[in-house]
Design a protein around this motif. Structure first.
Motif, short mmCIF file in Angstrom:
data_model
loop_
_atom_site.label_atom_id
_atom_site.label_comp_id
_atom_site.label_asym_id
_atom_site.label_seq_id
_atom_site.Cartn_x
_atom_site.Cartn_y
_atom_site.Cartn_z
N LEU A 202 0.84 -1.20 0.00
CA LEU A 202 0.00 0.00 0.00
C LEU A 202 0.87 1.24 0.00
O LEU A 202 1.89 1.31 0.70
N THR A 203 0.49 2.23 -0.80
CA THR A 203 1.07 3.56 -0.71
C THR A 203 -0.08 4.56 -0.76
O THR A 203 -1.03 4.37 -1.52
N VAL A 204 -0.02 5.59 0.06
CA VAL A 204 -1.12 6.55 0.17
C VAL A 204 -0.57 7.95 -0.06
O VAL A 204 0.24 8.44 0.75
N SER A 205 -0.98 8.57 -1.16
CA SER A 205 -0.53 9.94 -1.43
C SER A 205 -1.28 10.48 -2.63
O SER A 205 -1.89 9.73 -3.40
N ALA A 206 -1.22 11.80 -2.79
CA ALA A 206 -1.72 12.41 -4.01
C ALA A 206 -0.84 11.97 -5.18
O ALA A 206 0.35 11.68 -5.01
N LYS A 207 -1.42 11.94 -6.35
CA LYS A 207 -0.66 11.56 -7.54
C LYS A 207 0.06 12.81 -8.09
O LYS A 207 -0.34 13.41 -9.08
N ARG A 208 1.15 13.18 -7.40
CA ARG A 208 1.93 14.35 -7.79
C ARG A 208 3.39 13.95 -7.97
O ARG A 208 3.87 13.01 -7.32
N LEU B 53 0.67 -6.98 -5.18
CA LEU B 53 -0.21 -6.02 -5.83
C LEU B 53 -0.06 -4.67 -5.14
O LEU B 53 -0.27 -4.56 -3.93
N LEU B 54 0.34 -3.66 -5.89
CA LEU B 54 0.51 -2.32 -5.35
C LEU B 54 -0.79 -1.55 -5.46
O LEU B 54 -1.31 -1.36 -6.57
N VAL B 55 -1.32 -1.10 -4.32
CA VAL B 55 -2.57 -0.34 -4.30
C VAL B 55 -2.23 1.11 -3.98
O VAL B 55 -1.51 1.39 -3.01
N MET B 56 -2.75 2.03 -4.82
CA MET B 56 -2.35 3.44 -4.77
C MET B 56 -3.57 4.35 -4.63
O MET B 56 -4.00 4.99 -5.60
N PRO B 57 -4.17 4.44 -3.44
CA PRO B 57 -5.25 5.41 -3.25
C PRO B 57 -4.70 6.82 -3.13
O PRO B 57 -3.53 7.02 -2.81
N GLY C 243 2.56 -4.58 3.64
CA GLY C 243 3.51 -3.52 3.95
C GLY C 243 3.07 -2.21 3.36
O GLY C 243 2.19 -2.16 2.48
N PHE C 244 3.67 -1.13 3.84
CA PHE C 244 3.36 0.22 3.39
C PHE C 244 4.64 0.86 2.87
O PHE C 244 5.69 0.78 3.53
#
Length: 357
Positions: free
Chosen positions: A190-196, A217-221, A264-265
Motif C-alpha cells: 500500500l502507498t497513500v498519497s496524491a498523484k503528484r 499487488l501495489l494499491v495506490m489510493p 507492507g506500506f
C-alpha cells in the motif's frame, strides 16, 4: 482555513480537522474558524465565519487571506490569528501565528507550478517574516526555514503531528474490499498519497517492475491529478497493468480496510514536511519502508526500512525486504507512533499562542 477544500487538501485537511476541534474544547480559548465557501457546511467544533471566496481559484484564496480575513478577524475582535497552511495575512491588528509545513516550492519546485508555484514563492517568505511565531511539523523543516529563508531558529516552534486515531472508524471487511477493488487473494503493498510528481510514484513503479513474478499487488489510493495519466501510461509500458490498482479518493472505512490487509506500506516521496501516512501505517501495525529525505527519517526513526528515493534498485530491495519483515517490526512502528498524539499537538500549539501573545 481559507485553504481547505474538503477532500482535496490532503495532510493539511487532516491537520485542521484534528487540531481545531481540540483547540475549541480548551477552556482558555475561544476559537472561530474562518472558512471558504466550499467548507461552509463543515463542522469544526466551533463557530464558523464564511469568507466569501472560492478557494479552488488561487487568486480568490489569496484575496480572501490577505484582504478579507484581516477585516473579518478584526471585526470579530480576534486577538490572534493562526494560519494553518504555510501562508498567512501579512498585516492586521492581531498577533499572527503561521504553520509552515514545508518549503516544497523551493526544495522540490516541480511540486508547485503555475500560479500556485508563484504564489508560494512570494507568500511563504512573507508569512515567515511577518508572523510573530512560526510552527513547523519537524526539526528538519525548522532547519529548512533557517537555511533557505534566513528565519531565526528561535522564532520557530517544532510541534509534531499525529496520525488519524486508530479504532475510530470500522474498516471495510476484507472480502468486500478485495472484491470491490479487484484485489483477488494477492499480497498487498500500500502507498497513500496524491498523484503528484514529488511523491515519486514513477520510481516506485520502476522498482516494482524489478521484482520477480509473482509480484505483490501495489494499491495506490489518493486523489487524482493530471500526473496520474503519466503513471498509468508508465505502468502499462512496464507490464504492470495487473500489478497496480490506481484508486481515487478513498473513504475512511476503505482506507482502514487497506491498512488492515496490507503486507507492507511504502512511501517513496522526495520531500515531506512531516509524512502523516507513515505514522498512520505504523500506528496500525503495518511494516513500513520509506524515503530517507526531508522529515521522513526523523518521523520514522528506526521503526522503518529507509531507502534512497532516487535509487530504483534500492527501493526494489526495500520492497522485497518489506514482504519478509520480521514479527517485531510492526510492534516497533506501533511504539514509535504512540509517541505522537493530537492531544499533545494541541497542547503544544496552545503554548505557542501564549508565546506569541
Amino acid at each position: 482555513m481559507i485553504f481547505l477544500v474538503p477532500g482535496e487538501t490532503g495532510g493539511m485537511e487532516v491537520y485542521a480537522r484534528e487540531l481545531v476541534p481540540r483547540l475549541a474544547a480548551m477552556d482558555d480559548l475561544e476559537v472561530t474558524a474562518f472558512v471558504n465557501q466550499e467548507a461552509a457546511g463543515e463542522d469544526f467544533g466551533c463557530e464558523r465565519v464564511v469568507v466569501p471566496v472560492n478557494a479552488r481559484n488561487r487568486l480568490e484564496w489569496v484575496r480572501g487571506e490577505q484582504v478579507l480575513l484581516p477585516k473579518l478577524a478584526e471585526a470579530r475582535g480576534c486577538e490572534l490569528v493562526h494560519s494553518l497552511a504555510s501562508t498567512a495575512p501579512i498585516r492586521g491588528r492581531f498577533r499572527r501565528v503561521v504553520t509552515i509545513h514545508d518549503l516544497m516550492y523551493k526544495i522540490v519546485p516541480e511540486a508547485h507550478f503555475g500560479l500556485r508555484g508563484l504564489g508560494m514563492r512570494v507568500l511563504v517568505p512573507l508569512a515567515a517574516r511577518s508572523a510573530h511565531r512560526i510552527i513547523v511539523d519537524a526539526e528538519s523543516t525548522r532547519e529548512d526555514l533557517h537555511e533557505h529563508l534566513g528565519t531565526p531558529r528561535g522564532k520557530i516552534s517544532v510541534v509534531p503531528l499525529a496520525g488519524a486515531p486508530v479504532g475510530v472508524v470500522a474498516p471495510t471487511p476484507e472480502e468486500e474490499l478485495r472484491r470491490s477493488l479487484d484485489l483477488g487473494a494477492r499480497e498487498i503493498l500500500l502507498t497513500v498519497s496524491a498523484k503528484r510528481p514529488h511523491k515519486n510514484l514513477m520510481r516506485l513503479l520502476e522498482a516494482l517492475a524489478l521484482l520477480p513474478s509473482p509480484r505483490p499487488l501495489l494499491v495506490m489510493p489518493g486523489y487524482p491529478t493530471p500526473h496520474e495519466a503519466e503513471l498509468r501510461s508508465r505502468a502499462t509500458e512496464l507490464g504492470l497493468d495487473n500489478d497496480v490498482r490506481f484508486v481515487g479518493w478513498t473513504s475512511a472505512e476503505d482506507l482502514e480496510g487497506l491498512y488492515a490487509l496490507a503486507k507492507g506500506f511504502v512511501f517513496p516521496s522526495l520531500y515531506e514536511g512531516f509524512g502523516l501516512p507513515v505514522l498512520e501505517a505504523m500506528a496500525r501495525g503495518v511494516p513500513v519502508a520509506c524515503s530517507d529525505r526531508g522529515s521522513l527519517a526523523e518521523v520514522a526513526g528506526d521503526a522503518a526500512l529507509l531507502f534512497d528515493p532516487q535509487d530504483e534498485q534500492g527501493i526494489a530491495t526495500a520492497l522485497a525486504r518489506l514482504l519478509q519483515v520480521h514479527d517485531g517490526a510492526p510492534l516497533a512502528g506501533v511504539c514509535r507512533a504512540a509517541h505522537h498524539s493530537w492531544d499533545r499537538t494541541t497542547a503544544q500549539t496552545s503554548a505557542v499562542y501564549r508565546r506569541a501573545a
